[in-house]
Design a protein around this motif. Sequence first.
Motif, short mmCIF file in Angstrom:
data_model
loop_
_atom_site.label_atom_id
_atom_site.label_comp_id
_atom_site.label_asym_id
_atom_site.label_seq_id
_atom_site.Cartn_x
_atom_site.Cartn_y
_atom_site.Cartn_z
N HIS A 82 0.82 -1.22 0.00
CA HIS A 82 0.00 0.00 0.00
C HIS A 82 0.85 1.27 0.00
O HIS A 82 0.42 2.32 0.48
N ARG A 83 2.07 1.17 -0.56
CA ARG A 83 2.97 2.33 -0.56
C ARG A 83 3.33 2.76 -1.98
O ARG A 83 4.43 3.23 -2.24
N THR A 84 2.41 2.63 -2.90
CA THR A 84 2.66 2.98 -4.29
C THR A 84 3.18 4.41 -4.43
O THR A 84 2.59 5.36 -3.91
N GLY A 85 4.32 4.55 -5.12
CA GLY A 85 4.89 5.87 -5.38
C GLY A 85 5.65 6.48 -4.23
O GLY A 85 6.32 7.50 -4.40
N LEU A 86 5.56 5.87 -3.05
CA LEU A 86 6.32 6.36 -1.90
C LEU A 86 7.73 5.78 -1.93
O LEU A 86 7.95 4.70 -2.49
N PRO A 87 8.69 6.47 -1.34
CA PRO A 87 10.06 5.97 -1.38
C PRO A 87 10.23 4.70 -0.55
O PRO A 87 9.66 4.59 0.55
N CYS A 88 10.97 3.77 -1.08
CA CYS A 88 11.31 2.55 -0.34
C CYS A 88 11.95 2.94 0.98
O CYS A 88 12.81 3.83 1.04
N ARG A 89 11.58 2.26 2.04
CA ARG A 89 12.11 2.57 3.37
C ARG A 89 13.59 2.22 3.48
O ARG A 89 14.26 2.66 4.42
N VAL A 90 14.11 1.45 2.51
CA VAL A 90 15.51 1.05 2.55
C VAL A 90 16.36 1.84 1.57
O VAL A 90 17.38 2.42 1.94
N CYS A 91 15.93 1.90 0.28
CA CYS A 91 16.79 2.49 -0.75
C CYS A 91 16.28 3.81 -1.31
O CYS A 91 17.00 4.50 -2.03
N GLY A 92 15.02 4.18 -1.03
CA GLY A 92 14.48 5.44 -1.52
C GLY A 92 13.82 5.38 -2.88
O GLY A 92 13.21 6.34 -3.33
N THR A 93 13.92 4.24 -3.58
CA THR A 93 13.28 4.07 -4.88
C THR A 93 11.76 4.03 -4.70
O THR A 93 11.25 3.48 -3.72
N ASP A 94 11.02 4.61 -5.65
CA ASP A 94 9.56 4.59 -5.56
C ASP A 94 9.03 3.16 -5.61
O ASP A 94 9.43 2.37 -6.47
N ILE A 95 8.11 2.85 -4.70
CA ILE A 95 7.48 1.53 -4.68
C ILE A 95 6.54 1.43 -5.88
O ILE A 95 5.79 2.36 -6.20
N VAL A 96 6.59 0.28 -6.55
CA VAL A 96 5.82 0.04 -7.76
C VAL A 96 4.56 -0.76 -7.44
O VAL A 96 4.57 -1.64 -6.58
N LEU A 97 3.48 -0.44 -8.12
CA LEU A 97 2.25 -1.22 -8.05
C LEU A 97 1.96 -1.79 -9.43
O LEU A 97 1.97 -1.07 -10.43
N GLU A 98 1.72 -3.08 -9.48
CA GLU A 98 1.29 -3.70 -10.72
C GLU A 98 0.25 -4.76 -10.40
O GLU A 98 0.00 -5.08 -9.23
N GLU A 99 -0.37 -5.28 -11.42
CA GLU A 99 -1.37 -6.33 -11.22
C GLU A 99 -0.82 -7.65 -11.70
O GLU A 99 -0.25 -7.75 -12.79
N ILE A 100 -0.96 -8.68 -10.89
CA ILE A 100 -0.53 -10.01 -11.25
C ILE A 100 -1.54 -11.00 -10.69
O ILE A 100 -1.89 -10.95 -9.52
N GLY A 101 -2.06 -11.84 -11.55
CA GLY A 101 -3.09 -12.77 -11.10
C GLY A 101 -4.33 -12.07 -10.60
O GLY A 101 -4.98 -12.55 -9.67
N ALA A 102 -4.66 -10.93 -11.21
CA ALA A 102 -5.85 -10.15 -10.85
C ALA A 102 -5.79 -9.59 -9.43
O ALA A 102 -6.81 -9.20 -8.86
N ARG A 103 -4.61 -9.53 -8.84
CA ARG A 103 -4.42 -8.94 -7.52
C ARG A 103 -3.30 -7.92 -7.56
O ARG A 103 -2.39 -8.01 -8.39
N LYS A 104 -3.33 -6.95 -6.67
CA LYS A 104 -2.31 -5.90 -6.64
C LYS A 104 -1.02 -6.42 -6.02
O LYS A 104 -1.04 -7.11 -5.00
N LEU A 105 0.07 -6.06 -6.64
CA LEU A 105 1.40 -6.45 -6.15
C LEU A 105 2.23 -5.19 -5.93
O LEU A 105 2.38 -4.37 -6.82
#
Length: 333
Positions: free
Chosen positions: A302-325
Motif C-alpha cells: 500500500h505504498r505505491t509511489g512512496l520511497p522505499c524505506r531502505v533504498c528510496g526508490t519509488d514503490i511500484v504497483l502492478e497487477e498479477i493474477g488479478a491482484r495488486k502487487l
Amino acid sequence: MPEGHSVHRIARQFARNFVGKPVVASSPQGRFAEGAALLDGRAVESVQAVGKQMFLETEGDLWLRVHLGLYGAWDFSGEILVDPTIASANGRMGQTNQRGTDLDEAPILDDAGENSLASIGAPRKTRVHVRMSEATKGLADEGAEWPPPVVGQVRLRLMTDATCADLRGPTACALQTPDEMLATVAKLGPDPLVGDVDAGEERFVAAVRRRAVPIALLLMDQSVVSGIGNVYRAELLFRAQLNPHTPGRDVPEETVRALWRDWVRLLAIGVETGQMMTMDDLTSDQYRAAMAHRDDRHWVYHRTGLPCRVCGTDIVLEEIGARKLYWCPRCQA
C-alpha cells in the motif's frame, strides 16, 4: 480478504466460547436455512483453522466449513472469553519481537478504532460486541439486548446460552462429512500452525521448486501454502529481497526455506497481536505509531509511489493474477 492470522484468531474464539456447548443455529438471511436446521441443537466438539478456512466440528460427525473470502466477517456478541494466548494490552508478542519496545502504557487505538495490541479486548467475560474480519473492530456494548437483534444480512447465527456469533458475507458456508472435510484440507498447502512445521517446510519447498510459475503467484496459491494473502505476499517477498517475477524453480532452495520460516514467524505475530506487523527493529515510539496506523506497519504494501524505506526508490504497483502487487524494483531487482 482475511489472511491466515485472522482465521486462526476466529477459530480460537470459537474454541473458548463454543466448544463443548450445544448451539442454537439459524439463518436469518434464509440462504443457509437447511444447514442451520441440521446444526441446531448439536454440541460443538472442536474447531480448526487451516489457512483461510475454518472447520467447526459438531456432534454426529457433521462439520461446518467457512471461507470468509473478500467480504466475510464474524460478529461476536455476549460473554466473550478471550484466548489468553492472544496479546493483552502489554503487547507481549510485539515486545518479544521488536527491539527496545516498552508498551506497558495506554492502549493503542488504530484508525479503525481497534486496540491494536488486544484486537478483541483484554481477557474478560463481559457483554460486548466484537467484529472479527481483516479490519477487526471491537465495540463496547454493555447492557445490550439479549439475544442481540439481527442486523443486516446474517447468513448463519450460532448461539450458546451466553455468546452469539453472526456470520456475514462468506464466500463459502457449507456442511461436510468427515471425509469431505479431510478431502478439503488435503487440497490445501501447509499451514505453519497445523501439523508438523518441519514437514510443512518440506512440502512448501517441494511445491515451489518444481513450478515455473512466478513466486508472487505461488505464494498466493492456497494449494502451495495456506493463509498468505496480498499483504503478507508483498511483505514476505520484500523481506527476502526477492523479485516477485522469479519462477519458483529458479528461487534458490535456501531462499525458499527462508520464506517459509519467515511466514512461520510473521503468522505467529499476526495471531497474537491481530495485526500484520512486518517491520522489525522499531523503537517504542515507532512501534506504537505502526500499531496505530496500518500503512506504517509494512515495508511496501500500500505504498505505491512512496520511497522505499531502505533504498528510496519509488514503490511500484502492478497487477498479477488479478491482484495488486507492491514491490521495490531496486531492492528486489
